[in-house]
Design a protein around this motif. Structure first.
Motif, PDB file in Angstrom:
ATOM      1  N   LEU A   1     -30.948   9.877  31.941  1.00 43.47           N
ATOM      2  CA  LEU A   1     -29.584   9.651  31.485  1.00 43.47           C
ATOM      3  C   LEU A   1     -29.253  10.714  30.446  1.00 43.47           C
ATOM      4  O   LEU A   1     -29.903  10.784  29.394  1.00 43.47           O
TER       5      LEU A   1
ATOM      6  N   ILE B   1     -26.497  12.338  27.859  1.00 40.76           N
ATOM      7  CA  ILE B   1     -25.272  12.058  27.115  1.00 40.76           C
ATOM      8  C   ILE B   1     -24.922  13.305  26.316  1.00 40.76           C
ATOM      9  O   ILE B   1     -25.609  13.628  25.338  1.00 40.76           O
TER      10      ILE B   1
ATOM     11  N   ARG C   1     -24.955  11.726  34.129  1.00 39.56           N
ATOM     12  CA  ARG C   1     -24.421  12.322  32.907  1.00 39.56           C
ATOM     13  C   ARG C   1     -23.157  11.612  32.486  1.00 39.56           C
ATOM     14  O   ARG C   1     -22.312  11.258  33.314  1.00 39.56           O
ATOM     15  N   VAL C   2     -23.038  11.381  31.199  1.00 41.93           N
ATOM     16  CA  VAL C   2     -21.827  10.823  30.606  1.00 41.93           C
ATOM     17  C   VAL C   2     -21.502  11.657  29.371  1.00 41.93           C
ATOM     18  O   VAL C   2     -22.358  12.385  28.858  1.00 41.93           O
TER      19      VAL C   2
ATOM     20  N   ALA D   1     -20.631   8.127  23.881  1.00 41.62           N
ATOM     21  CA  ALA D   1     -21.619   7.087  23.622  1.00 41.62           C
ATOM     22  C   ALA D   1     -21.221   5.754  24.243  1.00 41.62           C
ATOM     23  O   ALA D   1     -22.066   5.004  24.723  1.00 41.62           O
TER      24      ALA D   1
ATOM     25  N   GLU E   1     -19.585   5.256  26.991  1.00 45.79           N
ATOM     26  CA  GLU E   1     -19.944   5.340  28.410  1.00 45.79           C
ATOM     27  C   GLU E   1     -21.448   5.186  28.586  1.00 45.79           C
ATOM     28  O   GLU E   1     -21.920   4.640  29.584  1.00 45.79           O
ATOM     29  N   ALA E   2     -22.214   5.676  27.612  1.00 37.93           N
ATOM     30  CA  ALA E   2     -23.678   5.650  27.714  1.00 37.93           C
ATOM     31  C   ALA E   2     -24.213   4.229  27.741  1.00 37.93           C
ATOM     32  O   ALA E   2     -25.182   3.928  28.449  1.00 37.93           O
TER      33      ALA E   2
ATOM     34  N   ALA F   1     -23.720   3.018  31.247  1.00 34.98           N
ATOM     35  CA  ALA F   1     -24.574   3.766  32.167  1.00 34.98           C
ATOM     36  C   ALA F   1     -26.034   3.377  31.992  1.00 34.98           C
ATOM     37  O   ALA F   1     -26.800   3.326  32.967  1.00 34.98           O
ATOM     38  N   PHE F   2     -26.443   3.096  30.759  1.00 33.96           N
ATOM     39  CA  PHE F   2     -27.824   2.715  30.504  1.00 33.96           C
ATOM     40  C   PHE F   2     -28.197   1.452  31.270  1.00 33.96           C
ATOM     41  O   PHE F   2     -29.290   1.346  31.840  1.00 33.96           O
TER      42      PHE F   2
ATOM     43  N   VAL G   1     -33.911   9.037  28.139  1.00 33.15           N
ATOM     44  CA  VAL G   1     -32.554   9.330  27.698  1.00 33.15           C
ATOM     45  C   VAL G   1     -32.559  10.638  26.919  1.00 33.15           C
ATOM     46  O   VAL G   1     -33.406  10.856  26.051  1.00 33.15           O
TER      47      VAL G   1
ATOM     48  N   THR H   1     -29.838  12.651  24.569  1.00 35.90           N
ATOM     49  CA  THR H   1     -28.522  12.461  23.962  1.00 35.90           C
ATOM     50  C   THR H   1     -28.225  13.523  22.922  1.00 35.90           C
ATOM     51  O   THR H   1     -29.106  13.968  22.185  1.00 35.90           O
TER      52      THR H   1
ATOM     53  N   LEU I   1     -26.010   5.565  18.413  1.00 38.61           N
ATOM     54  CA  LEU I   1     -26.344   5.257  19.802  1.00 38.61           C
ATOM     55  C   LEU I   1     -27.825   4.944  19.951  1.00 38.61           C
ATOM     56  O   LEU I   1     -28.209   3.981  20.630  1.00 38.61           O
TER      57      LEU I   1
END
Length: 232
Positions: free
Chosen positions: A6, A8, A31-32, A35, A37-38, A41-42, A50, A52, A64
Motif C-alpha cells: 500500500l 500513500i 496507491r492512494v 491519509a 483514503e489510506a 484502502a488499508f 505500507v 507512506t 496516519l
C-alpha cells in the motif's frame, strides 16, 4: 502469491513512478494520495507492507502511522523530503519500522522493503515457536494474532482483514454477545463509515470458511434480535 504494497504518496508523479517500479519487481501495489483514503484502502486491500509519505494534506504521516498501529503490526516504511533527525525519531517512535529520505534510489527502496519483510517473517517464525497456548487441538479454530493468521486443525485458512478482525474479537471474548454496531466499532474504530459491506456478509463468509455446515453453525451463533456470539 504477490506481496501487497500500500503506497500513500500525494505527489502523483512520484507515486506513479514508485508503483510502476514495484509492479515491475513483482509486487502488487495499491496507491492512494491522502491519509483518509489510506484508512479505507488499508482495510479493503489488506497489504503486507505500507509505504507512506510524511507530509500530506489534512493528516500527516505521523498521525496516519499511529492510527494504523492501532489495527496492525505489519511493516511500515516512511518516505520524506525531510532530513531532520527529529522527524525520523518521531516516525520511529510512532510505529514506523524504517525511514528513507527523498530523493532515493528505487533499488534501495526495494532492498529496504525486502529487509523489512524478512525481519517481519523471522519475528513471526520466532513467535510461533514459543508454545504459549500449547498445540492446536483437533477441530479447534485457532487465531494467531501475532501472525494475523487463522488456523483449523493446524491448516491456515485465508481470510480478509475484516474477517480476521471479527475472529480476533470472537476469540478474545468467547460466549460474549456482540451487536453488529459493536463489531463494526471494534474493526474500524472512528473510521467505521468506511466499512463498505455489512457485518452479516462478513459473518456469512467466515461461516463458509470455518463451519463444517455453514447452514447449522457450531461456532458463530446468531443471537436473534441482537447480533452474534462465538462458541468454542
Amino acid at each position: 502469491m504477490k506481496i501487497k504494497v500500500l503506497l500513500i504518496e500525494d505527489e502523483r508523479n512520484l507515486a506513479d513512478m514508485i508503483a510502476f517500479f514495484l509492479e515491475e519487481e513483482g509486487y502488487q501495489t495499491e496507491r492512494v494520495h491522502h491519509a483518509r483514503e489510506a484508512l479505507q484502502a488499508f482495510t479493503l486491500f489488506d497489504p503486507d507492507i505500507v509505504i507512506t509519505d510524511l507530509m500530506m494534506p489534512e493528516i500527516d504521516g505521523h498521525e496516519l502511522i499511529k492510527t494504523l498501529r492501532q489495527h496492525s503490526s505489519i511493516p511500515i516504511l516512511m518516505i520524506s523530503a525531510s532530513t531532520m533527525l527529529h522527524d525520523r525519531l518521531r516516525a520511529l517512535k510512532n510505529g514506523a519500522d524504517d525511514f528513507i529520505c527523498k530523493p532515493f534510489s528505487l533499488k534501495e527502496l526495494d532492498v529496504r522493503i525486502r529487509a523489512l519483510l524478512r525481519r517481519s517473517s523471522i519475528a513471526y517464525s520466532t513467535k510461533r515457536n514459543i508454545p504459549k497456548e500449547g498445540p492446536v487441538a483437533p477441530g479447534r479454530v485457532h487465531v494467531d494474532e501475532y501472525r494475523r493468521s487463522l488456523f483449523i486443525e493446524e491448516c491456515e485458512i485465508e481470510v480478509t482483514h475484516i474477517e480476521f478482525e471479527i475472529m480476533k474479537q470472537f476469540h478474545r471474548n468467547p460466549e460474549r454477545v456482540f451487536t453488529r454496531n459493536e463489531l463494526m466499532d471494534k474493526i474500524k474504530g472512528p473510521e467505521r463509515a468506511y466499512l463498505d459491506r455489512t457485518i452479516d456478509v462478513h459473518i456469512s463468509s467466515l461461516r463458509k470458511k470455518i463451519e463444517p455446515d455453514p447452514r447449522n453453525p457450531q461456532h458463530i451463533k446468531t443471537v436473534w434480535g441482537t447480533g452474534y456470539k462465538y462458541v468454542l
